[in-house]
Design an enzyme around this catalytic site. Structure first.
Site, PDB file in Angstrom:
ATOM      1  N   ARG A 101       0.868  -1.186   0.000  1.00  0.00           N
ATOM      2  CA  ARG A 101       0.000   0.000   0.000  1.00  0.00           C
ATOM      3  C   ARG A 101       0.894   1.221   0.000  1.00  0.00           C
ATOM      4  O   ARG A 101       1.696   1.414   0.926  1.00  0.00           O
ATOM      5  CB  ARG A 101      -0.926   0.016   1.212  1.00  0.00           C
ATOM      6  CG  ARG A 101      -1.598   1.369   1.394  1.00  0.00           C
ATOM      7  CD  ARG A 101      -2.730   1.375   2.358  1.00  0.00           C
ATOM      8  NE  ARG A 101      -3.873   0.676   1.817  1.00  0.00           N
ATOM      9  CZ  ARG A 101      -5.101   0.758   2.314  1.00  0.00           C
ATOM     10  NH1 ARG A 101      -5.331   1.505   3.370  1.00  0.00           N
ATOM     11  NH2 ARG A 101      -6.089   0.095   1.774  1.00  0.00           N
ATOM     12  N   HIS A 128      -7.118   0.571  -6.699  1.00  0.00           N
ATOM     13  CA  HIS A 128      -7.363  -0.261  -5.514  1.00  0.00           C
ATOM     14  C   HIS A 128      -8.082  -1.529  -5.995  1.00  0.00           C
ATOM     15  O   HIS A 128      -9.277  -1.720  -5.747  1.00  0.00           O
ATOM     16  CB  HIS A 128      -8.225   0.537  -4.530  1.00  0.00           C
ATOM     17  CG  HIS A 128      -8.240   0.001  -3.134  1.00  0.00           C
ATOM     18  ND1 HIS A 128      -7.493  -1.101  -2.738  1.00  0.00           N
ATOM     19  CD2 HIS A 128      -8.937   0.384  -2.022  1.00  0.00           C
ATOM     20  CE1 HIS A 128      -7.715  -1.339  -1.454  1.00  0.00           C
ATOM     21  NE2 HIS A 128      -8.582  -0.462  -1.009  1.00  0.00           N
ATOM     22  N   GLN A 131     -10.213  -3.904  -3.705  1.00  0.00           N
ATOM     23  CA  GLN A 131     -11.491  -3.317  -3.327  1.00  0.00           C
ATOM     24  C   GLN A 131     -12.525  -3.539  -4.424  1.00  0.00           C
ATOM     25  O   GLN A 131     -13.643  -3.988  -4.170  1.00  0.00           O
ATOM     26  CB  GLN A 131     -11.308  -1.816  -3.067  1.00  0.00           C
ATOM     27  CG  GLN A 131     -12.570  -1.125  -2.597  1.00  0.00           C
ATOM     28  CD  GLN A 131     -13.018  -1.621  -1.219  1.00  0.00           C
ATOM     29  OE1 GLN A 131     -12.221  -1.666  -0.299  1.00  0.00           O
ATOM     30  NE2 GLN A 131     -14.267  -2.021  -1.090  1.00  0.00           N
ATOM     31  N   ASP A 223     -17.108   7.321  -1.990  1.00  0.00           N
ATOM     32  CA  ASP A 223     -15.869   7.152  -1.228  1.00  0.00           C
ATOM     33  C   ASP A 223     -15.556   8.520  -0.609  1.00  0.00           C
ATOM     34  O   ASP A 223     -16.175   9.536  -0.962  1.00  0.00           O
ATOM     35  CB  ASP A 223     -14.747   6.695  -2.184  1.00  0.00           C
ATOM     36  CG  ASP A 223     -13.426   6.422  -1.468  1.00  0.00           C
ATOM     37  OD1 ASP A 223     -13.419   6.331  -0.218  1.00  0.00           O
ATOM     38  OD2 ASP A 223     -12.389   6.311  -2.155  1.00  0.00           O
ATOM     39  N   CYS A 263     -16.439   1.955   0.139  1.00  0.00           N
ATOM     40  CA  CYS A 263     -15.308   1.064   0.421  1.00  0.00           C
ATOM     41  C   CYS A 263     -14.870   1.142   1.875  1.00  0.00           C
ATOM     42  O   CYS A 263     -14.195   0.240   2.353  1.00  0.00           O
ATOM     43  CB  CYS A 263     -14.155   1.414  -0.505  1.00  0.00           C
ATOM     44  SG  CYS A 263     -13.625   3.122  -0.344  1.00  0.00           S
ATOM     45  N   ARG A 291     -13.819  -8.544   1.194  1.00  0.00           N
ATOM     46  CA  ARG A 291     -12.380  -8.331   0.970  1.00  0.00           C
ATOM     47  C   ARG A 291     -11.617  -9.577   1.406  1.00  0.00           C
ATOM     48  O   ARG A 291     -10.700 -10.031   0.732  1.00  0.00           O
ATOM     49  CB  ARG A 291     -11.881  -7.118   1.783  1.00  0.00           C
ATOM     50  CG  ARG A 291     -12.398  -5.763   1.336  1.00  0.00           C
ATOM     51  CD  ARG A 291     -11.763  -5.313   0.034  1.00  0.00           C
ATOM     52  NE  ARG A 291     -10.307  -5.264   0.096  1.00  0.00           N
ATOM     53  CZ  ARG A 291      -9.608  -4.234   0.582  1.00  0.00           C
ATOM     54  NH1 ARG A 291     -10.221  -3.157   1.018  1.00  0.00           N
ATOM     55  NH2 ARG A 291      -8.279  -4.262   0.592  1.00  0.00           N
TER      56      ARG A 291
HETATM   57  N1  NVA Z   1      -9.811   6.737  -1.777  1.00  0.00           N
HETATM   58  C1  NVA Z   1      -9.481   6.312  -0.442  1.00  0.00           C
HETATM   59  C2  NVA Z   1      -9.740   4.844  -0.289  1.00  0.00           C
HETATM   60  C3  NVA Z   1      -9.460   4.280   1.068  1.00  0.00           C
HETATM   61  C4  NVA Z   1      -9.674   2.806   1.136  1.00  0.00           C
HETATM   62  C5  NVA Z   1      -8.030   6.643  -0.153  1.00  0.00           C
HETATM   63  O1  NVA Z   1      -7.182   6.446  -1.038  1.00  0.00           O
HETATM   64  O2  NVA Z   1      -7.735   7.116   0.942  1.00  0.00           O
HETATM   65  N1   CP Z   2     -11.317  -0.083   2.018  1.00  0.00           N
HETATM   66  C1   CP Z   2     -10.057  -0.177   2.494  1.00  0.00           C
HETATM   67  O1   CP Z   2      -9.114  -0.468   1.767  1.00  0.00           O
HETATM   68  O2   CP Z   2      -9.950   0.045   3.831  1.00  0.00           O
HETATM   69  P1   CP Z   2      -8.589   0.278   4.644  1.00  0.00           P
HETATM   70  O3   CP Z   2      -8.017   1.582   4.165  1.00  0.00           O
HETATM   71  O4   CP Z   2      -9.011   0.300   6.067  1.00  0.00           O
HETATM   72  O5   CP Z   2      -7.656  -0.857   4.333  1.00  0.00           O
END
Ligand code: NVA
Ligand code: CP
Length: 304
Positions: A101, A128, A131, A223, A263, A291
């Site tokens: 990540r 992602h 997701q 989101d 998400c 997930r």
């Molecule tokens: N768009 C959000 C998704 C989190 C799972 C982010 O990147 O923070």
């Molecule tokens: N939806 C998702 O990826 O959640 P986290 O950021 O908590 O991993």
């Protein structure tokens, strides 16, 4: 399948169907897979916070008989303490797979190129994929199909939106994306998405009006307005996105049977109201649960 899971773009429909078929088997009879990845380890590098991704990959590996290691910013200090490629080469000598990540999508690509083991994108600024796979699986579970349904995405044209667009265009899911001006999904991605949509008949539309997007939709999706890494824009984004909220009025425009998806994590009261996220249309915790199941299938496909 390719060695890695970087974006949905690299999966063909047959591979997505296979992942979903395996997901359904794993979800139904998890005990039958309790030794599938025995003796295997997964390194999970997180440069951003996480609840779902971190916990679902950790528990997923455990339930498959394997083991997962959390490597936070303080452990690896990716690209600062040593190069991304050197981290990839080193980890490849220890573990059977890497979840990453990170911020720049290029970091995931660099990691995958240098690693001899599979690299799974656990979220980048661009995409992602885990997701989107869990989301589409959730839609399929509820409606028994995906093709021909309409998903309205309301809010920021971000990583989650990008991955849903890739998935929708491949699977014949119509998708309307309503964003403020300047917050549309990536232009080059849109070109690729429209190209693949032509082959499947998916209608992909970019709109301004959340109402136009929501009208008669089967799925309403949103989101956060401010993604991880954009914190300095928080106040500005609150103003820009103010009218892009999924609330009861917006839900009333969609089909009576519509699903409301997010998400998570959610900023309640901003992009979605309490009433809607806790309401009868919401499947947000099914998405979160899926997930786990979808990623177990991905892990089995890539690491076994
Ligand atoms: N768009 C959000 C998704 C989190 C799972 C982010 O990147 O923070
Ligand atoms: N939806 C998702 O990826 O959640 P986290 O950021 O908590 O991993």
């Amino acid at each position: 399948m390719n060695k890695d899971l970087i974006t949905i773009r690299q999966l063909n429909v047959k591979e997505i169907d296979e992942i979903f078929a395996l997901t359904a088997r794993i979800k139904k009879t998890p005990g039958r897979f309790s030794r599938t990845l025995q003796g295997k380890s997964l390194a999970m590098i997180f440069q951003k916070p996480s609840n779902r991704t971190y916990v679902s990959f950790s528990v997923g590996m455990f339930e498959l008989g394997g083991h997962a290691l959390y490597l936070g910013p303080e452990h690896i200090n990716l690209g600062v303490r040593e190069t991304v490629a050197d981290v990839a080469r080193t980890l490849s000598r220890f573990v059977s797979g890497i979840v990453l990540r990170t911020f720049a999508h290029q970091t995931v690509l660099d990691m995958a190129e240098a690693a001899s083991v599979p690299v799974i994108n656990g979220l980048s600024d661009y995409s992602h994929p885990c997701q989107a796979l869990a989301d589409i699986f959730t839609i399929k579970e509820r409606f028994g199909k995906v093709k021909g349904l309409t998903l309205a995405y309301v809010g920021d044209g971000n990583n989650v939106c990008n991955s849903l667009l890739y998935a929708a265009s491949k699977l014949g899911l119509h998708m309307r994306v309503a964003t403020p001006k300047g917050y549309e999904p990536d232009q080059e991605l849109m070109r690729l998405v429209l190209e693949s949509a032509r082959a499947t008949g998916a209608r992909i539309e970019l709109l301004r009006s959340p109402q136009d997007a929501a009208r008669n939709a089967d799925v309403l999706y949103t989101d956060v307005w401010t993604s991880m890494g954009q914190e300095s824009e928080f106040k500005k984004r609150l103003r820009v996105f103010k009218t892009y909220q999924i609330n009861a009025r917006l839900v009333s425009l969609a089909k009576k049977t519509c699903l409301v998806m997010h998400c998570l994590p959610a900023h309640r009261g901003d992009e979605i109201t309490d009433e809607v996220i806790d309401g009868k249309h919401s499947v947000v915790f099914d998405q979160a649960e899926n997930r786990l199941h979808v990623q177990k299938a991905v892990l089995v496909k890539l690491l076994k």
